[in-house]
Design an enzyme around this catalytic site. Structure first.
Site, mmCIF file in Angstrom:
data_model
loop_
_atom_site.group_PDB
_atom_site.id
_atom_site.type_symbol
_atom_site.label_atom_id
_atom_site.label_comp_id
_atom_site.label_asym_id
_atom_site.label_seq_id
_atom_site.Cartn_x
_atom_site.Cartn_y
_atom_site.Cartn_z
ATOM 1 N N ASP A 1 -3.073 1.664 9.096
ATOM 2 C CA ASP A 1 -2.742 2.791 8.230
ATOM 3 C C ASP A 1 -1.957 3.859 8.967
ATOM 4 O OD1 ASP A 1 -4.204 1.454 6.356
ATOM 5 O OD2 ASP A 1 -5.987 2.709 6.537
ATOM 6 N N GLU B 1 -4.443 -1.859 -5.925
ATOM 7 C CA GLU B 1 -5.024 -2.136 -4.616
ATOM 8 C C GLU B 1 -5.953 -0.980 -4.268
ATOM 9 O OE1 GLU B 1 -3.459 -2.530 0.007
ATOM 10 O OE2 GLU B 1 -2.059 -2.910 -1.637
#
Length: 293
Positions: A74, A63
């Site tokens: 995040d 990824e």
């Protein structure tokens, strides 16, 4: 949008990878790193290191993170690396170089990116360039299927997998719509909130996977957010098809830079080996069937 009937889940290219792992009697492993951290050339080395070698197996799918200025999903670790990558001049086109570098190892790669970056680049142009670089698809964490008409069209046109997210708060209706829009696999976020390593796997993860399987028994499911070692990866692949690891891998690069040795990938390789051992020693969950035609 309605859900695909059971058995109709589109494995695409990356779902076939997970199914092949299951046919081999093990779970699959997905590894995340940003392109551009600590710089673009070193990030390409690190991404290739995820893929292992002839002597040491690596992840099943890479990824590739595209750093973004407002990464709402995040956690602190991934944000730190992404912010530094942006400050050092990483660009969208570098993700295509990363996809090409990973694909050259024989390991498939998907890009994880917020929709704004695709939109600014041009959705059709992005899909074309990613496919040309050997990329297999994209994860779009902030794009919902009911707002994804343009991405559905261009990903179809260029043969890319599309991975959407579901969470413990998703309704059954939302899960069904998401499964119908996915090609390859669906990303199940194990916890509410942002990414980051945790000391145990979220108790919400097995229940979310159970709900997904109740809607489509053939759905291919990757579980992420919080996995930090082989033991947790083994636990996840006991009920899901793949364990997704990001923050723990990124942390090895941040620690190397802090130690003044940003070129040292040994800690990264050790962690990959530990994670690989985890997914290869546990009994895989019941899941997708390998399609060979």
């Amino acid at each position: 949008m309605t859900a695909s009937p059971p058995g109709a889940f589109d494995l695409g290219r990356t779902g076939q990878v997970f199914a092949a792992a299951k046919s081999a009697g093990r779970g699959a492993l997905v590894g995340f790193l940003h392109v551009g951290y600590p710089d673009v050339p070193q990030s390409l080395r690190a991404l290739r290191a995820l893929c292992g070698s002839n002597e040491r197996p690596g992840v099943d799918l890479v990824e590739i993170g595209m750093p973004y200025s407002d990464p709402m999903m995040d956690g602190v670790t991934v944000q730190q690396a992404g912010t530094r990558a942006l400050a050092r001049g990483v660009r969208t086109r570098d993700a295509f170089a990363a996809a090409e570098a990973v694909a050259a190892t024989g390991t498939p790669a998907v890009v994880m990116t917020y929709w704004n970056l695709i939109e600014r680049y041009g959705a059709d142009r992005f899909a074309r360039d990613l496919a040309s670089a050997g990329g297999s698809g994209a994860i779009t964490p902030d794009l919902t299927p009911d707002e994804a008409a343009e991405w559905l069209a261009v990903s179809d046109a260029h043969g890319l997998d599309r991975i959407f997210l579901v969470s413990p708060s998703s309704s059954d209706e939302r899960i069904a719509a998401t499964l119908a829009a996915c090609r390859g696999w669906v990303y199940a976020t194990a916890v509410m909130g942002v990414t980051g390593t945790r000391t145990s796997v979220s108790s919400a993860a097995p229940e979310l996977v159970r709900r997904i399987r109740a809607i489509d028994p053939d759905a291919v499911i990757g579980v992420g957010l919080g996995i930090s070692d082989g033991a947790q990866a083994r636990e996840v692949t006991g009920f899901a098809d793949a364990a997704i690891v990001g923050s723990a891998l990124v942390r090895t690069l941040l620690d190397a830079e802090a130690a003044g040795t940003p070129d040292d990938l040994e800690a990264l390789r050790r962690l990959v080996a530990n994670l690989v051992d985890g997914v290869r020693t546990g009994a895989p969950a019941a899941g997708p069937r390998l399609v060979t035609a």
